[in-house]
Design an enzyme around this catalytic site. Structure first.
Site, PDB file in Angstrom:
ATOM      1  N   GLU A  20      -4.012   0.852  -6.051  1.00 42.53           N
ATOM      2  CA  GLU A  20      -3.053  -0.180  -6.433  1.00 42.53           C
ATOM      3  C   GLU A  20      -2.971  -0.211  -7.945  1.00 42.53           C
ATOM      4  OE1 GLU A  20      -0.178  -1.676  -5.923  1.00 42.53           O
ATOM      5  OE2 GLU A  20      -1.053  -2.143  -3.970  1.00 42.53           O
ATOM      6  N   CYS A  44       0.865  -1.174   0.000  1.00 38.46           N
ATOM      7  CA  CYS A  44       0.000   0.000   0.000  1.00 38.46           C
ATOM      8  C   CYS A  44       0.896   1.216   0.000  1.00 38.46           C
ATOM      9  CB  CYS A  44      -0.906  -0.003   1.233  1.00 38.46           C
ATOM     10  SG  CYS A  44      -1.982   1.454   1.342  1.00 38.46           S
TER      11      CYS A  44
END
Length: 285
Positions: A117, A2
């Site tokens: 992402e 992340c």
């Protein structure tokens, strides 16, 4: 992994997002936090943790901390590198000194509306925005530390725990942040008296809930300077058709349909039908 998130929550709303209901938590250094649709390591987040008092009592607070852990043992004259430890693998966090020493007393929570992402497609990368379908905030399991520089200033930083990716997101990446999706989970992670073995077994796991959804967004948000609602605006992906099928040549072989008068161009394919047949061809058969 992340490495980019959206955090536009008001500091006084973070406590409720982390399971403290209407209880107003004390704010520390909240003026350093800047809400953003495109937050990267090195930026300040509102972080929930327990602050110990002189009388031994610990109370929950919301404190602005920089994303990207700088361990307390970092040399005082060293320039902090917030990209070095912005994530911590939950599978090995109890083995590495930088993180294991923080587990007993420096666990914390970070709340965001969503994270990004990237899906690799050859040399290209397509970003996706991942969030709860009902738009409630996500809460991540984190660790924090404090470091003092050569000038005597103290810097608080944190890292986000990651785990293997959920089955629903395997197509996108192999890692995801540890999402604490219930009040029991956030309480267990914050309360220092809980057994770490129990906490990791029950809550430090991939989030498999069907309410975690995603969609593609503009590649412009790959730049940390790109900010605003356009970061989370869904885009339509253009489908690329394989046009090579239209030009694929047929094998040179006898046509069994010629004797029956059937149309020799009835093939199971997407090639456009040739409507320019001449009578001369028919008369020669």
């Amino acid at each position: 992994m992340c490495g980019r998130a959206r955090c536009t929550l008001a500091p006084d709303a973070v406590g409720a997002a982390c399971g403290f209901g209407d209880c107003q938590l004390r704010l520390i250094d909240h003026d350093r936090y800047r809400p953003s649709y495109n937050v990267s390591p090195g930026a300040y987040f509102p972080v929930v943790h327990y602050e110990a008092k002189d009388d031994g009592e610990a109370l929950p607070v919301v404190q602005a901390m920089k994303w990207g852990l700088v361990p307390s043992f970092t040399k005082k004259n060293e320039k902090p590198d917030h990209y070095r430890m912005f994530n911590a693998r939950s599978e090995t966090v109890r083995e590495k000194t930088s993180f294991s020493r923080l587990l007993p007393a420096k666990r914390c929570l970070v709340s965001v509306e969503g994270f990004y992402e990237w899906k690799k497609d050859g040399s290209k990368k397509q970003p996706y925005y991942i969030h709860f379908q009902d738009e409630r905030p996500l809460v991540f399991a984190c660790l924090y530390d404090s470091w003092q520089d050569a000038e005597g200033d103290t810097l608080f930083t944190f890292t986000i725990l990651t785990t293997r990716v959920s089955k629903r997101l395997e197509w996108l990446h192999d890692r995801m942040p540890v999402i604490l999706a219930s009040d029991d989970a956030t309480k267990a992670w914050l309360e220092l008296g809980c057994s770490l073995d129990d906490v990791f077994r029950k809550f430090v796991q991939p989030y498999e809930g069907p309410n975690l959804v995603w969609y593609p967004v503009t590649s412009a948000m790959g730049k940390p300077s790109f900010n605003g609602p356009d970061c989370i605006k869904e885009i339509k992906q253009q489908k690329v058709n394989d046009i090579s099928r239209f030009f694929k040549r047929k094998p040179q072989e006898s046509n069994p349909n010629a004797a029956t008068g059937q149309d020799p161009e009835r093939e199971v394919c997407d090639r456009p039908r040739d409507v320019k047949k001449t009578k001369a061809t028919a008369s020669q058969s």
